[in-house]
Design a protein around this motif. Structure first.
Motif, mmCIF file in Angstrom:
data_model
loop_
_atom_site.group_PDB
_atom_site.id
_atom_site.type_symbol
_atom_site.label_atom_id
_atom_site.label_comp_id
_atom_site.label_asym_id
_atom_site.label_seq_id
_atom_site.Cartn_x
_atom_site.Cartn_y
_atom_site.Cartn_z
ATOM 1 N N VAL A 144 0.856 -1.194 0.000
ATOM 2 C CA VAL A 144 0.000 0.000 0.000
ATOM 3 C C VAL A 144 0.888 1.239 0.000
ATOM 4 O O VAL A 144 2.054 1.181 0.399
ATOM 5 C CB VAL A 144 -0.937 0.015 1.228
ATOM 6 C CG1 VAL A 144 -1.836 -1.211 1.250
ATOM 7 C CG2 VAL A 144 -0.134 0.120 2.521
ATOM 8 N N ASN A 152 -5.870 5.498 6.047
ATOM 9 C CA ASN A 152 -5.344 5.043 4.758
ATOM 10 C C ASN A 152 -6.406 4.173 4.082
ATOM 11 O O ASN A 152 -6.678 3.059 4.540
ATOM 12 C CB ASN A 152 -4.053 4.245 4.980
ATOM 13 C CG ASN A 152 -3.342 3.911 3.673
ATOM 14 O OD1 ASN A 152 -3.973 3.544 2.692
ATOM 15 N ND2 ASN A 152 -2.029 4.021 3.682
ATOM 16 N N HIS A 154 -6.414 2.447 1.431
ATOM 17 C CA HIS A 154 -5.886 1.191 0.886
ATOM 18 C C HIS A 154 -5.795 0.134 1.985
ATOM 19 O O HIS A 154 -6.113 -1.035 1.754
ATOM 20 C CB HIS A 154 -4.515 1.432 0.251
ATOM 21 C CG HIS A 154 -4.516 2.523 -0.773
ATOM 22 N ND1 HIS A 154 -4.900 2.319 -2.088
ATOM 23 C CD2 HIS A 154 -4.193 3.837 -0.685
ATOM 24 C CE1 HIS A 154 -4.811 3.455 -2.752
ATOM 25 N NE2 HIS A 154 -4.388 4.383 -1.925
ATOM 26 N N ALA A 157 -9.396 -0.880 2.844
ATOM 27 C CA ALA A 157 -9.947 -1.805 1.855
ATOM 28 C C ALA A 157 -9.374 -3.203 2.053
ATOM 29 O O ALA A 157 -10.087 -4.210 1.891
ATOM 30 C CB ALA A 157 -9.641 -1.296 0.445
ATOM 31 N N HIS A 158 -8.088 -3.282 2.384
ATOM 32 C CA HIS A 158 -7.454 -4.579 2.615
ATOM 33 C C HIS A 158 -8.097 -5.299 3.789
ATOM 34 O O HIS A 158 -8.434 -6.487 3.694
ATOM 35 C CB HIS A 158 -5.955 -4.374 2.858
ATOM 36 C CG HIS A 158 -5.226 -5.618 3.256
ATOM 37 N ND1 HIS A 158 -5.151 -6.733 2.441
ATOM 38 C CD2 HIS A 158 -4.549 -5.937 4.402
ATOM 39 C CE1 HIS A 158 -4.453 -7.678 3.047
ATOM 40 N NE2 HIS A 158 -4.081 -7.222 4.230
#
Length: 288
Positions: A144, A152, A154, A157-158
């Protein structure tokens, strides 16, 4: 550390037309390149490489306004072509060297930095030093971009991509400190440049001989010393402010320095919506 950073700035100022050996310089200053770069970035608000580039282009502007050939100026400042020099010059001043030579500007100046330590003493950092044997960090990892402020997306989403039951399974695998679910940042750019890549692992810590399930990623962590900072409050703002305080308050006045290794956030308790949290920030350190 403040004195070391100021000596670094003075060295840079005297060698703007030379290639700077940061590793060798750090050694001569009694520290490590890793710690020097991280502390500079945290306190200056920019990577060391960016500061050097800005200072070079600020000084090079005087040469550009003169009558020397642009290729000679480019070579003087370590660039192999006028094109490469022009890109660096434009990234700082916003215009090409030729335009500045014709119009006399506009120019943007990067002043020479001076670091000062302001001691206020009104904030106590809840810190402990932990010597830990080798252990493993296991879980689900992703590459990321580094983001300094705010959540963050990203990483969010992870984590959201993992099944709900996976968080429970991971917690059951944890068998050593740091305890519980962990947020791990590894392979971070030493300059801590925003937008640079890092490996984020959502997982837990296990003893170094613990078998790792095939579907999980693992980061091997050697034995070493850790500084552990406890933080409570609005999340993730409290964690980010604690990170900043380690650079501005704790490291400059402590006998410890950062060493290469992952940084780990252990969530001890949190609100249901994760708006607030109690957490620990684990940073790998060594005696300065």
């Amino acid at each position: 550390m403040i004195a070391v950073l100021n000596r670094l700035v003075e060295f840079v100022e005297g060698h703007l037309t030379d290639e700077i050996d940061v590793a060798g310089l750090a050694m001569s200053l009694g520290t490590t390149e890793y710690h020097l770069r991280r502390m500079f970035s945290s306190l200056a608000g920019m990577p060391l490489s960016e500061y050097v580039r800005r200072r070079r282009m600020a000084v090079a502007a005087a040469d550009v306004l003169g009558e020397g050939e642009l290729l000679g100026i480019a070579v003087k400042y370590g660039y192999g072509s006028t094109e490469a020099f022009g890109r660096a010059f434009r990234s700082v001043h916003g215009v090409a060297p030729g335009d500045v030579r014709r119009a006399g500007g506009p120019l943007r100046t990067q002043p020479q930095l001076r670091f000062r330590l302001t001691v206020e003493g009104n904030t106590t950092m809840d810190t402990r030093i932990a010597d830990r044997p080798a252990f493993r960090l296991i879980g689900h990892s992703a590459r990321v971009p580094l983001i300094h402020h705010g959540a963050n997306p990203h990483i969010q989403a992870h984590i959201a991509s993992l099944p709900a039951g996976e968080h429970i399974r991971l917690k059951e695998l944890s068998n050593t400190e740091p305890a519980g679910l962990l947020q791990v940042s590894a392979d971070v750019d030493p300059d801590y440049t925003e937008g640079s890549g890092l490996t984020y692992l959502h997982g837990v810590a296990v003893a170094d001989k613990t078998p790792v399930p095939e579907e999980l990623d693992a980061i091997e962590v050697p034995a070493g010393t850790w500084a552990v900072f406890k933080a409570e409050g609005e999340y993730p703002a409290v964690l980010q402010s604690t990170w900043a305080a380690t650079a501005t308050d704790w490291f400059p006045s402590s006998p410890w320095r950062l060493r290469p290794g992952p940084s780990i956030v252990a969530i001890l308790d949190r609100a249901a919506d994760f708006s607030t949290a109690s957490c620990e920030l684990w940073l790998p350190v060594e005696r300065a």
